[in-house]
Design an enzyme around this catalytic site. Structure first.
Site, PDB file in Angstrom:
ATOM      1  N   TYR A  73      44.372  -5.570  66.287  1.00  0.00           N
ATOM      2  CA  TYR A  73      43.664  -6.262  67.390  1.00  0.00           C
ATOM      3  C   TYR A  73      43.313  -7.708  67.072  1.00  0.00           C
ATOM      4  CZ  TYR A  73      39.131  -4.201  65.563  1.00  0.00           C
ATOM      5  OH  TYR A  73      38.050  -3.802  64.838  1.00  0.00           O
ATOM      6  N   GLU A  74      42.821  -8.396  68.082  1.00  0.00           N
ATOM      7  CA  GLU A  74      42.587  -9.857  67.994  1.00  0.00           C
ATOM      8  C   GLU A  74      43.870 -10.604  67.676  1.00  0.00           C
ATOM      9  OE1 GLU A  74      39.788 -10.743  69.023  1.00  0.00           O
ATOM     10  OE2 GLU A  74      38.926  -8.750  68.907  1.00  0.00           O
ATOM     11  N   GLY A  75      44.991 -10.135  68.232  1.00  0.00           N
ATOM     12  CA  GLY A  75      46.287 -10.732  67.909  1.00  0.00           C
ATOM     13  C   GLY A  75      46.847 -10.029  66.702  1.00  0.00           C
TER      14      GLY A  75
END
Lengths: 579, 579
Positions: free
Chosen positions: B434-436
């Protein structure tokens, strides 16, 4: 929903083109009437059907439901019963069993391919027939004729199943300190008492009987691992007709709650004066059990490969389907399938090239076992022994890598249970641990198989590979030859170290050998390509994959060579408090 | 039962000895009255108490119970409520918040250490205060004064919490194709409609209100990512007194069933004409959101390190406790603690040296952010930007490695839920996604931070490191200098490649930079050792760890340099069908 289609094409390529095992089978008196290429294909197709239709579609449901213990009875996911029945009816449990006792007599190279498919479909399920097959191998080799006649046909037929009871709570891989005892009884049997943990398929109702192979110590046992004997302990004792009758004094204490392979019942088994029968010589149980363990260790490799193959198929399908981002150099106005992204291609190729090399490697090791068995060939047996810990450790380590990478291709969806990718990661993780952790495999490789042998079998193999590749070079030759020489030098340097250093270096050495030998597998893949037999796409795919592996994966061995060449004494000098 | 003791000693070593931040704080007008070494120590000790006593002992229970959705309401594990209350009362949510709005005004370097402890204690729990802190950063930077005055004090105090609503089912990291709309209303607010997925802490009853920061498109929005605006959408609209009153039209559709971080409510949120307020300029929402995402990306690094630290502590304790096997060269008649086995020491040292380097790295990046903020220093800001994707990707990749290795130390017990090691593996896995995803981080690093800059910021940093290490050499210097030059050459070679190749190489380049920069962290650790301040054991441990890292871990960069120097065109030339 995680899909699976058996990679029959690549399996046949390995069996028939890379290793030309159909020709070998035709030369063996024990095999030539049993199997030829078409029989093998038919067997593989049938196995594929069971895996694709009866197991893979329900493996997520099996994970969710798991094995359950109620009132001393273990029940399994519903579809396990019908799938197991299909396996039994097809004789799959006895696929490589001795025909004299009702086995199908198929070579290991073939059954290893079936193993891979079963593991792709559901590792947890695969353990039930897998442990049975392992128990049969041990009984065939070490039991007397009467015992074989009594038990093997029912095990091969799948009517009964088998287990392997080694571990105790205080004694994992350190079997010498086990406490389970065997007291001789008047009738020649033994009373087994003790508690075993982590017993896969230790209790369930898939089969009418369960045949436990149990390690225990006789009263006069010498200390340590040389005092261990092997006993056969049936869940139900057999009556005069050889049918399960009276319940033996073995019971399940609990089942473990695990990270994965939830469909597999991992049991604590309590033996309370259970009746057991000695298998093989007293105090020689460990040798008997190693027969079974070596068999299982190859199966572990299939677990790594099987999970990785399914992970790859799903990641590839997702990468073709998922529209996200503009690929460099493509139409900037619409989202592209993420397969267009170089980084996604990188991840997929890393998985694909390790998987396909792994399949070639597994076929190779299995064929060496076949040659050891059918030709009584010592060289093949030595090589199979040498490569067994690599099969177990390297194939399962790369199996986890592959599943983690494939999960990564899914982005956030990879973390959601629904898509099935996280289950593959959880399931495959156990294969690095059980049947001797991969660290123990590495010690076996570095100390027993390489150092104790003064590097003989390994260096001879590498020399042969060098000669083969130099004599018949192909596109893989140049990079592979360099790596082989580096590995030879590295092994020679390792031999000069003391045992503690060798133990410290064991995992890195095994990994380095794995990466280089996989390079050899790609050499063999390229060598087997034939434009008259294989499609242009198949050939281009293999060539591209080999190109990638040799340049972008195999260099990992270089880091390992550097690490092994560097001083690691800090690990040995730090005091316990300084950790 | 998995234990945890906050590594306060090493944290303080990093803050005060390695980076000497107490001296820096004393030089800053905005910090000198707020914090000195003793304040920092007290804050860290208090945070440690909450983590050790209120969270860590119950993290397994939180995993089992998870967040649950019933009748549109999400409830959390019982102890989350009391632990959150402790955090709120202590002002922890506003630890690095602006004092003008009630924040404590502490530097990022300090709050990052608290982040690590929270993540060790329970990653799932850490997300509730973590997302809130991130939302505050975005509001502080982009909201108008009235909005800040209305929302920030309640967020800093922990009375309300925050979220970040980006992802839609068809649009993960490809935000340009999102469909959520914002329709202007007569009163200057907007009506937000659409559905967002994967919203961490999207719904729960820990706090009286939830402040969603939502990306959506205005009616006149240009196509793609340049047409996205940021809106503040409270769960409860505020009345004239600024208190939560009327329920807004945002509701939870479902929560995800995940591999791990089960205590975190990962929600599908439906916005049905919900009232929202524009934050920042129209169509500039992505820039605003990136403020928050950069903050979060550093926190991801803390997740990797936090889980790895706890994994290490438990593996070490187990290795000291578990008797198994005879260590090479020790008494052959009794089982030794497995810490005596060289291979176990190898695994532990791999984890330890990556963890401690990671902590030094995290402190470094956080201190650069502080210098960017308090000194308005462009060089520090550029370096923090350069290192942010490494913090996110390398620290989380190594975090998974560490947890997997630590689980391996446990053998079979590592796979059993009871011991807590498998949870660490499941929990930390999300941080790579997550978060890229880490692949996206690598593209950010290789393309935006390195290639677009012609390597400027990175090469200048490496030159400075080279000068520093050459000028003040210590035991790490020789190997580190070689690696730095190799990295410089590698970066120069990457700049000559086309964008597609750079994208293909991005992950390997980021990893190579990570391994070399961690080598620099070990140089800094050694440079900070002082026999007048540190115990002989502490110094010996650091020296041994540095020795190991530079020789047995950092060489992994060499494999990556070789891979990056080799032709990877196969990945780009294979057709989709050939995968």
């Amino acid at each position: 929903m995680s899909l699976y289609q058996a990679p029959l094409n690549d399996i046949q390529f390995n069996l028939f083109d890379v290793w030309q095992l159909d020709q070998y089978w035709q030369q063996q008196p024990q095999l030539q009437d049993l199997i030829e290429a078409d029989t093998a294909k038919a067997i593989l197709e049938e196995a594929a059907k069971i895996c694709e239709q009866q197991l893979a579609p329900f493996s997520q449901a099996a994970d969710q439901r798991g094995a359950q213990l109620t009132d001393g009875k273990v029940t399994l996911p519903e579809h396990y019963y019908s799938a197991y029945q299909s396996l039994s009816e097809g004789g799959w449990t006895g696929l490589s069993g001795d025909p004299e006792y009702g086995g199908m007599g198929m070579p290991k190279a073939l059954s290893m391919m079936v193993d891979e498919m079963l593991c792709s479909a559901d590792i947890a399920f695969s353990l039930y027939p897998g442990l049975t097959a392992g128990a049969c191998v041990a009984l065939l080799q070490h039991a007397d004729d009467a015992t074989k006649a009594l038990y093997l046909p029912k095990l091969y037929s799948g009517e009964w199943s088998g287990t392997m009871c080694l571990t105790e709570a205080h004694a994992g891989s350190d079997l010498g300190i086990m406490r389970t005892t065997a007291k001789p009884a008047a009738d020649g049997s033994y009373q087994i008492s003790g508690s075993k943990i982590f017993i896969t398929a230790g209790e369930h109702d898939l089969t009418r009987n369960i045949i436990h192979l149990v390690l225990a110590k006789l009263p006069d046992a010498p200390a340590g691992s040389k005092g261990i004997s092997l006993f056969l302990v049936p869940k139900f004792l057999l009556n005069a007709n050889g049918e399960p009758a009276e319940r033996n004094n073995v019971s399940v204490g609990s089942i473990e709650h695990k990270m994965g392979i939830n469909g597999s019942a991992t049991c604590v088994l309590n033996f309370d004066g259970a009746t057991g029968y000695l298998i093989g010589e007293p105090h020689r149980g460990l040798a008997c059990m190693f027969t079974m363990m070596n068999y299982e260790r190859l199966s572990m490799g299939s677990q790594g490969l099987g999970a990785a193959e399914r992970a790859y198929q799903n990641a590839l399908a997702y990468a073709k389907d998922r529209l996200q981002g503009r690929t460099v150099g493509r139409d900037p106005n619409k989202a592209d399938p993420i397969l267009g992204h170089p980084d996604v291609r990188r991840m997929l190729l890393n998985i694909k090239t390790l998987n396909e090399a792994g399949r070639t490697f597994a076929t190779w090791v299995a064929s060496l076992l076949d040659k050891a068995k059918y030709d009584n060939c010592k060289l093949s047996a030595d090589r199979a022994n040498l490569l067994t810990p690599i099969t177990k450790a390297f194939m399962t380590d790369r199996g986890l890598d592959a599943c983690v990478n494939a999960q990564q291709v899914f982005g956030g969806h990879g973390y959601i249970k629904e898509w099935g990718m996280e289950q593959l990661v959880r399931d495959v993780r156990i294969a690095q641990i059980y049947e001797g952790t991969n660290g123990i495999q590495a010690l076996d490789f570095a100390l027993r198989k390489v150092a104790a042998d003064q590097g003989g079998v390994l260096q001879q193999l590498l020399t042969e590979i060098h000669t083969e590749v130099s004599t018949k070079p192909n596109a893989a030759a140049e990079l592979l030859l360099t790596a082989v020489v580096q590995l030879q030098d590295c092994v020679a340097a390792q031999l000069a170290k003391d045992t503690t250093q060798q133990a410290l270096d064991a995992c890195d050495l095994l990994d380095a050998a794995g990466y280089v030998l996989y390079g050899y597998m790609w050499y063999k893949n390229l060598a087997a390509l034939d434009s008259e037999k294989h499609s242009a796409d198949f050939i281009a795919a293999k060539q591209g994959a080999a190109h990638w592996y040799l340049r972008r994966v195999m260099p990992k061995a270089q880091a390992l060579f550097t690490q092994l060449g560097a001083d690691g004494s800090a690990a040995l000098q730090l005091t316990d408090e300084q950790f």
